[in-house]
Design an enzyme around this catalytic site. Structure first.
Site, mmCIF file in Angstrom:
data_model
loop_
_atom_site.group_PDB
_atom_site.id
_atom_site.type_symbol
_atom_site.label_atom_id
_atom_site.label_comp_id
_atom_site.label_asym_id
_atom_site.label_seq_id
_atom_site.Cartn_x
_atom_site.Cartn_y
_atom_site.Cartn_z
ATOM 1 N N SER A 13 0.838 -1.194 0.000
ATOM 2 C CA SER A 13 0.000 0.000 0.000
ATOM 3 C C SER A 13 0.875 1.247 0.000
ATOM 4 O O SER A 13 2.101 1.172 0.088
ATOM 5 C CB SER A 13 -0.921 -0.003 1.222
ATOM 6 O OG SER A 13 -0.151 -0.031 2.418
ATOM 7 N N LEU A 15 1.593 3.379 -2.331
ATOM 8 C CA LEU A 15 2.459 3.615 -3.484
ATOM 9 C C LEU A 15 2.137 4.930 -4.186
ATOM 10 O O LEU A 15 2.930 5.410 -4.987
ATOM 11 C CB LEU A 15 2.335 2.458 -4.490
ATOM 12 C CG LEU A 15 2.967 1.124 -4.082
ATOM 13 C CD1 LEU A 15 2.715 0.076 -5.161
ATOM 14 C CD2 LEU A 15 4.451 1.280 -3.830
ATOM 15 N N GLY A 16 0.960 5.479 -3.898
ATOM 16 C CA GLY A 16 0.596 6.744 -4.525
ATOM 17 C C GLY A 16 -0.414 6.615 -5.649
ATOM 18 O O GLY A 16 -0.335 7.336 -6.650
ATOM 19 N N GLU A 139 -10.540 5.216 -8.376
ATOM 20 C CA GLU A 139 -9.474 4.564 -7.610
ATOM 21 C C GLU A 139 -10.079 3.591 -6.607
ATOM 22 O O GLU A 139 -10.973 3.954 -5.845
ATOM 23 C CB GLU A 139 -8.636 5.615 -6.873
ATOM 24 C CG GLU A 139 -7.555 5.010 -5.988
ATOM 25 C CD GLU A 139 -6.885 6.023 -5.073
ATOM 26 O OE1 GLU A 139 -6.115 5.586 -4.192
ATOM 27 O OE2 GLU A 139 -7.143 7.233 -5.212
ATOM 28 N N ASP A 146 -6.439 -8.081 -0.945
ATOM 29 C CA ASP A 146 -7.152 -7.812 0.305
ATOM 30 C C ASP A 146 -8.578 -8.330 0.182
ATOM 31 O O ASP A 146 -9.264 -8.058 -0.814
ATOM 32 C CB ASP A 146 -7.201 -6.311 0.593
ATOM 33 C CG ASP A 146 -5.825 -5.719 0.870
ATOM 34 O OD1 ASP A 146 -4.896 -6.495 1.104
ATOM 35 O OD2 ASP A 146 -5.709 -4.476 0.843
ATOM 36 N N GLN A 191 4.932 -9.133 -11.399
ATOM 37 C CA GLN A 191 4.349 -10.280 -12.095
ATOM 38 C C GLN A 191 3.322 -10.989 -11.217
ATOM 39 O O GLN A 191 2.236 -11.358 -11.681
ATOM 40 C CB GLN A 191 5.455 -11.260 -12.505
ATOM 41 C CG GLN A 191 6.443 -10.697 -13.514
ATOM 42 C CD GLN A 191 7.578 -11.666 -13.783
ATOM 43 O OE1 GLN A 191 7.371 -12.883 -13.921
ATOM 44 N NE2 GLN A 191 8.799 -11.157 -13.842
ATOM 45 N N GLY A 353 -8.799 20.718 15.262
ATOM 46 C CA GLY A 353 -8.669 19.571 16.150
ATOM 47 C C GLY A 353 -9.908 19.449 17.018
ATOM 48 O O GLY A 353 -10.813 20.292 16.952
ATOM 49 N N CYS A 380 -10.085 27.011 12.551
ATOM 50 C CA CYS A 380 -11.055 26.213 13.298
ATOM 51 C C CYS A 380 -10.728 26.236 14.792
ATOM 52 O O CYS A 380 -10.950 27.236 15.463
ATOM 53 C CB CYS A 380 -11.107 24.790 12.738
ATOM 54 S SG CYS A 380 -12.533 23.828 13.325
ATOM 55 N N TYR A 381 -10.151 25.170 15.335
ATOM 56 C CA TYR A 381 -9.766 25.142 16.750
ATOM 57 C C TYR A 381 -8.735 26.230 17.039
ATOM 58 O O TYR A 381 -8.639 26.733 18.158
ATOM 59 C CB TYR A 381 -9.198 23.763 17.086
ATOM 60 C CG TYR A 381 -9.565 23.239 18.465
ATOM 61 C CD1 TYR A 381 -10.680 23.701 19.153
ATOM 62 C CD2 TYR A 381 -8.801 22.239 19.058
ATOM 63 C CE1 TYR A 381 -11.008 23.191 20.397
ATOM 64 C CE2 TYR A 381 -9.125 21.719 20.299
ATOM 65 C CZ TYR A 381 -10.235 22.202 20.971
ATOM 66 O OH TYR A 381 -10.564 21.691 22.201
ATOM 67 N N HIS A 518 -12.229 26.042 7.139
ATOM 68 C CA HIS A 518 -10.994 25.359 6.748
ATOM 69 C C HIS A 518 -10.594 25.797 5.340
ATOM 70 O O HIS A 518 -10.846 25.074 4.361
ATOM 71 C CB HIS A 518 -11.187 23.841 6.791
ATOM 72 C CG HIS A 518 -11.278 23.271 8.161
ATOM 73 N ND1 HIS A 518 -10.175 22.820 8.858
ATOM 74 C CD2 HIS A 518 -12.345 23.102 8.994
ATOM 75 C CE1 HIS A 518 -10.550 22.374 10.050
ATOM 76 N NE2 HIS A 518 -11.866 22.539 10.156
ATOM 77 N N GLU A 520 -7.877 25.694 3.894
ATOM 78 C CA GLU A 520 -6.897 24.812 3.255
ATOM 79 C C GLU A 520 -7.538 23.882 2.238
ATOM 80 O O GLU A 520 -6.881 23.413 1.302
ATOM 81 C CB GLU A 520 -6.142 23.985 4.306
ATOM 82 C CG GLU A 520 -6.953 22.941 5.049
ATOM 83 C CD GLU A 520 -7.607 23.447 6.327
ATOM 84 O OE1 GLU A 520 -7.899 22.629 7.218
ATOM 85 O OE2 GLU A 520 -7.838 24.668 6.430
#
Length: 554
Positions: A13, A15-16, A139, A146, A191, A353, A380-381, A518, A520
């Protein structure tokens, strides 16, 4: 039907897959195609909203208030399509939908099974999210093999049978490890991963091979021979210095042409113009200035918990050719009043948070920034910590706190939002006994900015929309008292009931701003975000002794 590119991962897992898929999507978008992306997550949680940041990283919020996987943040940073709850599908949500249908009697007494009912619901969700687009990338989370991923893999196998190769593509991301002792790249894991995928009926059309170094042509031919994939479609994905350079790397190897050819889109797609990505990479590789920002948080041991914050700070820097170094500071470490970790930095950002752990450290970080005149950005917080600091130490409200941390506080300047109006006009109500999952003020909310404020100057307009994810808010009972003490209420909700942003007058502090939202989540490498750009500019000014050394922009 919308052509679908299914992206799976093998061997290990992390790997991007999300970055690779988003990079391809950005190239297709640059070719004039209308592109969207979907994440299928195999965990049984309905959404990541109640999952620990230490396990899952940040919870990314969309315009419509969906709490989603952080991969959707990658998607929106690479493509301009705004995503929604339809673009994030979990096993929990699939089972929830199927069980609700069973309870309603939609299956007319049938025995409900994984096949066909679960797989049909997965396919329905994919169709719903991808309709009306020229191309969609889907994706599948986890790793091939799994057990949790099997229903999703079976569903996409069925989609291929139904739509054919001209409307579906299987893209498999795998690892080609370099064994230093032998001095060789090893193709056997790839493979075996493809063999595992083929055992459930899926033959990859494209292989993306992650490696520490460039894969020689001889190894690519070997991989192609033993996986039944065209040599042209064995794409090397070596480690690169700049994440946002991945679209350029995939374009160089012609991955988009493989997609265009298989889907027969040559008559629709134009030539790719990746000049914006070239500018981004150039700005990152050739900065003209440098600042250090302290991020005072609760989850700094796992920085993916603040993934969008870190990226937005870097975006704010690259828009002015400035390298932003991040210094991660554990909020609890400041509670002994040792501010040594905040010395010699150019700005302090306190992100979001929940819970009382570390909150006092955030309050102390706000106080330090306010008293030492260090540029401060609270999110936020971080805004709530700034309000508590100001109430205690400037307005004289001893014992001021948030009711999240102290329900007996004599001055609850931050309190639970019990009622608010959503973007659709509906009234939402909450109390202390409400469920934790999906019960916050979520999604894009418009707010009105106060004339003459720093935030109004930064945004350049009167009304802005930002994404929210919070349960507590500025207590309006203290609005007048704190304003009388000098605090500036810089933005309020459109109905004037909620405080959205605060700041300090510029004669009191050069740059002190905090917001409940937020921002961001709306920052991208190509555009940045006004608040982060302004914050980095203020950090540059502090480093330069109050005057910017050089005005530069991308």
């Amino acid at each position: 039907m919308t052509p679908l590119i299914f992206v799976t991962g093998g061997v290990v897992s992390s790997l991007g897959k999300g970055i690779a898929a988003a990079s391809l999507a950005s190239i297709l978008e640059a070719r004039g195609l209308k592109v969207t992306m979907v994440k299928l997550d195999p965990y049984i949680n309905v959404d990541p909203g109640t999952m620990s940041p230490f396990q899952h990283g940040e919870v990314y919020v969309t315009d419509d208030g969906a709490e989603t996987d952080l991969d959707l943040g990658h998607y929106e940073r690479f493509v301009r399509t705004r995503l929604s709850r339809n673009n994030s599908v979990t096993t929990g949500r699939i089972y929830q939908n199927v069980i609700c249908k069973e309870r309603r009697g939609d299956y007319l007494g049938a025995t409900v099974q994984v096949i066909p009912h679960i797989t049909d619901e997965i396919r329905r969700c994919i169709d719903e999210a991808t309709a009306s687009f020229d191309v969609a990338l889907v994706e599948i989370g986890g790793t091939v093999g799994d057990i949790e991923s099997l229903p999703f893999l079976e569903a996409i196998r069925q989609v291929r049978i139904e739509r054919g190769a001209e409307r579906t593509m299987f893209m498999h991301l795998t690892l080609v490890p370099y064994i230093a002792a032998a001095g060789e790249l090893k193709t056997k894991p790839t493979q075996h991963s493809v063999k595992e995928l083929r055992s459930i009926g899926i033959q990859p059309d494209v292989l993306l091979c992650r490696s520490e170094q460039v894969i020689p042509d001889s190894e690519r031919r070997k991989i192609a021979l033993f996986t039944n994939v065209s040599e042209r479609a064995v794409i090397g994905c070596p480690d690169i210095d700049v994440l946002y350079g991945m679209p350029l790397e995939l374009r160089r190897q012609g991955l988009d042409e493989i997609v265009i050819d298989q889907f027969k889109l040559s008559g629709t797609a134009s030539l790719a113009d990746l000049s914006e990505w070239e500018d981004v990479v150039d700005a990152i590789k050739h900065p003209l200035d440098e600042v250090t920002i302290a991020v005072v948080g609760k989850y700094v041991d796992y920085q993916d918990a603040y993934k969008s914050v870190g990226e937005a700070l870097k975006h704010g820097g690259l828009r002015q050719r400035t390298k932003v170094n991040l210094k991660w500071v554990e909020a609890q470490d400041l509670e002994g009043s040792d501010m040594g970790a905040l010395k010699d930095i150019d700005g302090i950002l306190v992100p979001g948070g929940f819970g009382d752990r570390g909150f006092e450290g955030k309050v102390l970080a706000s106080r330090y920034a306010r008293e030492q005149r260090v540029p401060y950005f609270g999110i936020c917080y971080g805004m709530q910590a700034a309000v508590v600091d100001y109430a205690r130490h400037v307005a004289g409200l001893e014992g001021a706190n948030s009711t999240e941390n102290d329900r007996q506080s004599p001055h609850p300047v931050i309190a639970l939002i019990t009622e608010w109006r959503t973007t659709t006009g509906e009234v939402e109500r909450r109390d202390e006994k409400s469920d934790l999952g999906g019960t916050m003020r979520l999604g894009l909310q418009e707010q009105r900015l106060k004339a003459g404020t720093l935030v109004r100057e930064l945004y350049g307009r009167d009304v802005v929309g930002e994404r929210h994810r919070h349960r507590y808010e500025f207590n309006n009972r203290y609005r007048t008292q704190l304003e009388d003490a000098g605090l500036v209420i810089a933005a309020k909700s459109m109905d004037d009931t909620l405080v959205e942003m605060i700041e300090l007058p510029r004669e009191m502090h050069p740059w002190f701003l905090a917001c409940q939202a937020h921002p961001e989540f709306l920052s991208t490498p190509r555009d940045g975000h006004p608040l982060f750009i302004g914050f980095v500019k203020a950090a540059r000014a502090r480093k330069a002794g109050g005057k910017l050394l050089r005005e530069v922009c991308v």
